[in-house]
Scaffold this motif. Structure first.
Motif, PDB file in Angstrom:
ATOM      1  N   GLU A   9      31.143  43.510  38.810  1.00 12.22           N
ATOM      2  CA  GLU A   9      29.992  43.912  39.619  1.00 12.22           C
ATOM      3  C   GLU A   9      29.720  42.970  40.797  1.00 12.22           C
ATOM      4  O   GLU A   9      28.969  43.310  41.690  1.00 12.22           O
ATOM      5  CB  GLU A   9      28.736  43.951  38.750  1.00 12.22           C
ATOM      6  CG  GLU A   9      28.782  44.994  37.664  1.00 12.22           C
ATOM      7  CD  GLU A   9      27.560  44.922  36.778  1.00 12.22           C
ATOM      8  OE1 GLU A   9      26.927  45.968  36.553  1.00 12.22           O
ATOM      9  OE2 GLU A   9      27.246  43.797  36.315  1.00 12.22           O
ATOM     10  N   ARG A  10      30.340  41.816  40.775  1.00 12.20           N
ATOM     11  CA  ARG A  10      30.071  40.830  41.831  1.00 12.20           C
ATOM     12  C   ARG A  10      30.775  41.186  43.129  1.00 12.20           C
ATOM     13  O   ARG A  10      31.879  41.691  43.128  1.00 12.20           O
ATOM     14  CB  ARG A  10      30.570  39.440  41.400  1.00 12.20           C
ATOM     15  CG  ARG A  10      29.730  38.823  40.333  1.00 12.20           C
ATOM     16  CD  ARG A  10      30.145  37.394  40.082  1.00 12.20           C
ATOM     17  NE  ARG A  10      29.895  36.600  41.273  1.00 12.20           N
ATOM     18  CZ  ARG A  10      30.694  35.625  41.697  1.00 12.20           C
ATOM     19  NH1 ARG A  10      31.773  35.315  41.041  1.00 12.20           N
ATOM     20  NH2 ARG A  10      30.394  34.943  42.768  1.00 12.20           N
ATOM     21  N   ARG A  11      30.128  40.878  44.226  1.00 13.46           N
ATOM     22  CA  ARG A  11      30.766  40.984  45.534  1.00 13.46           C
ATOM     23  C   ARG A  11      31.628  39.747  45.747  1.00 13.46           C
ATOM     24  O   ARG A  11      31.329  38.687  45.190  1.00 13.46           O
ATOM     25  CB  ARG A  11      29.718  41.041  46.639  1.00 13.46           C
ATOM     26  CG  ARG A  11      28.869  42.260  46.608  1.00 13.46           C
ATOM     27  CD  ARG A  11      27.916  42.226  47.762  1.00 13.46           C
ATOM     28  NE  ARG A  11      26.907  43.259  47.624  1.00 13.46           N
ATOM     29  CZ  ARG A  11      25.805  43.305  48.330  1.00 13.46           C
ATOM     30  NH1 ARG A  11      25.551  42.370  49.228  1.00 13.46           N
ATOM     31  NH2 ARG A  11      24.951  44.283  48.153  1.00 13.46           N
ATOM     32  N   PRO A  12      32.637  39.820  46.592  1.00 14.68           N
ATOM     33  CA  PRO A  12      33.438  38.623  46.850  1.00 14.68           C
ATOM     34  C   PRO A  12      32.608  37.572  47.592  1.00 14.68           C
ATOM     35  O   PRO A  12      31.680  37.899  48.333  1.00 14.68           O
ATOM     36  CB  PRO A  12      34.591  39.131  47.713  1.00 14.68           C
ATOM     37  CG  PRO A  12      34.173  40.454  48.220  1.00 14.68           C
ATOM     38  CD  PRO A  12      33.148  40.988  47.279  1.00 14.68           C
ATOM     39  N   ASP A  13      32.943  36.312  47.378  1.00 11.42           N
ATOM     40  CA  ASP A  13      32.235  35.229  48.059  1.00 11.42           C
ATOM     41  C   ASP A  13      32.482  35.317  49.561  1.00 11.42           C
ATOM     42  O   ASP A  13      33.587  35.622  50.007  1.00 11.42           O
ATOM     43  CB  ASP A  13      32.719  33.870  47.551  1.00 11.42           C
ATOM     44  CG  ASP A  13      32.324  33.616  46.115  1.00 11.42           C
ATOM     45  OD1 ASP A  13      31.353  34.242  45.658  1.00 11.42           O
ATOM     46  OD2 ASP A  13      32.991  32.803  45.450  1.00 11.42           O
TER      47      ASP A  13
END
Length: 88
Positions: A9-13
């Protein structure tokens, strides 16, 4: 609002921002030099008020700023940023 996201679910840094530390160090050093000039102009008044130590603080701040400028420049050269054109 959720405090924890799974890896899926995380967006890329985001890419790290490029910053020029020299501008901040120069601005601070100029501020200390201005304070030193003011302390020298009003030296008698500062001594009578018991604030003669402000002159020493301004000298120390300007000296640390000059050292910081050298350190920032060395770090910049070592990282190879000096050869890249700036995007001011």
């Amino acid at each position: 609002m959720r405090l924890w996201l799974s890896d899926g679910e995380r967006r890329p840094d985001p890419a790290p921002a490029r910053a020029d530390g020299r501008k901040a160090v120069v601005a601070g050093t100029i501020g200390w030099i201005v304070a030193l000039v003011a302390c020298l102009v009003f030296r008698a008044q500062l001594e009578s008020a018991g604030l003669a130590w402000l002159t020493g603080a301004a000298i120390t701040g300007a000296a640390i700023g000059l050292i910081g400028l050298v350190v920032v420049q060395v770090i910049r050269r070592r990282s190879g940023q000096a050869s890249e054109p700036s995007t001011d």
